[in-house]
Motif scaffolding. Structure first.
Motif, PDB file in Angstrom:
ATOM      1  N   ASN A  15       8.901  16.748   4.189  1.00 43.34           N
ATOM      2  CA  ASN A  15       8.974  17.617   5.361  1.00 43.34           C
ATOM      3  C   ASN A  15       9.154  16.818   6.653  1.00 43.34           C
ATOM      4  O   ASN A  15       8.376  16.919   7.594  1.00 43.34           O
ATOM      5  N   GLY A  16      10.196  16.001   6.663  1.00 44.56           N
ATOM      6  CA  GLY A  16      10.507  15.224   7.853  1.00 44.56           C
ATOM      7  C   GLY A  16      10.042  13.791   7.794  1.00 44.56           C
ATOM      8  O   GLY A  16      10.333  13.018   8.700  1.00 44.56           O
ATOM      9  N   VAL A  17       9.304  13.439   6.749  1.00 43.84           N
ATOM     10  CA  VAL A  17       8.904  12.051   6.529  1.00 43.84           C
ATOM     11  C   VAL A  17       9.183  11.711   5.066  1.00 43.84           C
ATOM     12  O   VAL A  17       9.413  12.600   4.241  1.00 43.84           O
ATOM     13  N   SER A  18       9.157  10.429   4.740  1.00 48.54           N
ATOM     14  CA  SER A  18       9.381  10.028   3.352  1.00 48.54           C
ATOM     15  C   SER A  18       8.121  10.240   2.527  1.00 48.54           C
ATOM     16  O   SER A  18       7.018   9.883   2.954  1.00 48.54           O
ATOM     17  N   GLY A  19       8.301  10.840   1.350  1.00 47.74           N
ATOM     18  CA  GLY A  19       7.208  10.948   0.415  1.00 47.74           C
ATOM     19  C   GLY A  19       7.141   9.710  -0.453  1.00 47.74           C
ATOM     20  O   GLY A  19       7.809   8.702  -0.191  1.00 47.74           O
ATOM     21  N   ASP A  73       5.145   5.563   6.573  1.00 49.24           N
ATOM     22  CA  ASP A  73       5.061   5.289   5.133  1.00 49.24           C
ATOM     23  C   ASP A  73       3.665   5.521   4.572  1.00 49.24           C
ATOM     24  O   ASP A  73       3.175   4.764   3.721  1.00 49.24           O
ATOM     25  N   ALA A  74       3.019   6.593   4.983  1.00 45.33           N
ATOM     26  CA  ALA A  74       1.661   6.876   4.517  1.00 45.33           C
ATOM     27  C   ALA A  74       1.604   7.118   3.012  1.00 45.33           C
ATOM     28  O   ALA A  74       0.579   6.849   2.373  1.00 45.33           O
ATOM     29  N   ALA A  75       2.685   7.620   2.422  1.00 44.03           N
ATOM     30  CA  ALA A  75       2.660   7.990   1.005  1.00 44.03           C
ATOM     31  C   ALA A  75       2.734   6.802   0.062  1.00 44.03           C
ATOM     32  O   ALA A  75       2.410   6.932  -1.117  1.00 44.03           O
ATOM     33  N   THR A  76       3.145   5.643   0.554  1.00 45.01           N
ATOM     34  CA  THR A  76       3.343   4.510  -0.355  1.00 45.01           C
ATOM     35  C   THR A  76       2.568   3.256   0.021  1.00 45.01           C
ATOM     36  O   THR A  76       2.512   2.318  -0.778  1.00 45.01           O
ATOM     37  N   GLN A  77       1.958   3.195   1.196  1.00 44.17           N
ATOM     38  CA  GLN A  77       1.212   1.994   1.537  1.00 44.17           C
ATOM     39  C   GLN A  77      -0.024   1.861   0.658  1.00 44.17           C
ATOM     40  O   GLN A  77      -0.642   2.852   0.255  1.00 44.17           O
ATOM     41  N   VAL A  78      -0.402   0.614   0.356  1.00 43.65           N
ATOM     42  CA  VAL A  78      -1.535   0.315  -0.503  1.00 43.65           C
ATOM     43  C   VAL A  78      -2.795   0.194   0.354  1.00 43.65           C
ATOM     44  O   VAL A  78      -2.758  -0.372   1.452  1.00 43.65           O
ATOM     45  N   ALA A  79      -3.916   0.699  -0.155  1.00 49.51           N
ATOM     46  CA  ALA A  79      -5.182   0.581   0.569  1.00 49.51           C
ATOM     47  C   ALA A  79      -5.609  -0.885   0.639  1.00 49.51           C
ATOM     48  O   ALA A  79      -5.641  -1.583  -0.379  1.00 49.51           O
ATOM     49  N   LEU A  80      -5.944  -1.345   1.819  1.00 54.71           N
ATOM     50  CA  LEU A  80      -6.283  -2.745   2.029  1.00 54.71           C
ATOM     51  C   LEU A  80      -7.456  -3.185   1.169  1.00 54.71           C
ATOM     52  O   LEU A  80      -7.458  -4.301   0.635  1.00 54.71           O
ATOM     53  N   ASP A  81      -8.457  -2.318   1.000  1.00 53.08           N
ATOM     54  CA  ASP A  81      -9.636  -2.729   0.239  1.00 53.08           C
ATOM     55  C   ASP A  81      -9.386  -2.791  -1.266  1.00 53.08           C
ATOM     56  O   ASP A  81     -10.241  -3.259  -2.022  1.00 53.08           O
TER      57      ASP A  81
END
Length: 276
Positions: free
Chosen positions: A207-211, A246-254
């Motif tokens: 919806n307007g951003v990359s999944g 890129d919220a859908a694909t970034q890895v959690a730092l912890d």
């Protein structure tokens, strides 16, 4: 294979993969520094070298209303602070020839975004900077054709080139990774990096951003290591669900330390096969 160094890092390195990691976009200093601190901790614990990645500006957004940066110089100064404070090379994207002169003053590696990997003037300008150049393979490019992109940089006398696989377009809103492409790009004689997070994008599908399909990151990353890549690329963030890009694909730092530990073990197993 072409061998070179970036700071204290030797590329390629049979003892450990090169890891390029950091947030998609420099959102603020606190987030970038927190990420760099954790990468430094992992580096010391696991004996693996990092290049810190952060875009100072995002020119390729699905929607014109998407967040694109905090300001070029402010973001670049944060990158420069990270490389100085943590003694970690840094990489950022350049989108136009005029970006090269500005960014080169603050970073160690220039990255050519996938959609721009055929732009001759941009590749030549990046090569002429004297910095190492990481070229992302276009989603539309045959892997063997990336040797021609590398040749544009090398034609300036700059042989410090890396090629990065980040998936190929497969219909609308989808990418796939053809693992034959890793071997084909390696035939160019340049180190090959696998982008473990962008390869999971569903471009424009949100919806307007990359999944994206982050749940498949480890299976594909393990496959790339088994296929013989020289390094891995990850976008990591302290709070991926609230990342501004890129919220859908970034890895959690912890979670990243565990990921690095597993892939490093596999990398060393694969390298040991070469001595049999």
């Amino acid at each position: 294979m072409q061998k070179f160094s970036i700071g204290s890092l030797s590329i390629p390195d049979s003892s450990a993969p090169l890891i390029i990691a950091g947030p998609c976009l420099i959102e603020n200093r606190a987030m970038a520094v927190k990420t760099a601190e954790e990468l430094q901790r992992i580096s010391r614990a696991e004996g693996v070298g990092f290049i810190f990645k952060g875009s100072y500006r995002k020119a390729n957004r699905t929607s014109g209303s998407s967040f694109s940066g905090i300001g070029d110089v402010e973001a670049l100064e944060i990158l420069d602070e990270i490389r100085t404070t943590y003694r970690m090379p840094v990489v950022t994207d350049v989108h136009e020839t005029r970006d090269v002169a500005l960014a080169s003053r603050y970073v160690d590696v220039l990255q050519i975004p996938a959609f721009l990997c055929r732009q001759t003037e941009l590749l030549v300008a990046a090569g002429e900077s004297g910095l190492a150049v990481n070229i992302k393979k276009g989603q539309f490019m045959a892997p063997e054709d990336m040797a021609l992109a590398a040749a544009k940089v090398a034609g300036t006398g700059n042989q410090r080139v890396m090629l990065t696989e980040r998936g190929s377009s497969f219909g609308y809103h989808n990418l796939v990774v053809d693992f034959r492409g890793l071997a084909k790009m390696a035939e160019s004689g340049y180190p090959v990096i696998y982008d473990a997070t962008h390869s999971l994008q569903l471009p424009g599908a949100g919806n307007g951003v990359s999944g994206g399909e982050r749940q498949y990151m480890m299976p594909l990353a393990r496959a790339a290591v088994a296929a013989g890549v020289n390094g891995l690329f990850f976008e990591v963030h302290p709070d991926p669900s609230n990342a501004l890009s890129d919220a859908a694909t970034q890895v959690a730092l912890d979670e990243f330390g565990t990921i690095v530990k597993q892939l490093l073990h596999l990398y060393r197993c694969v390298q040991s096969l070469h001595s049999l």
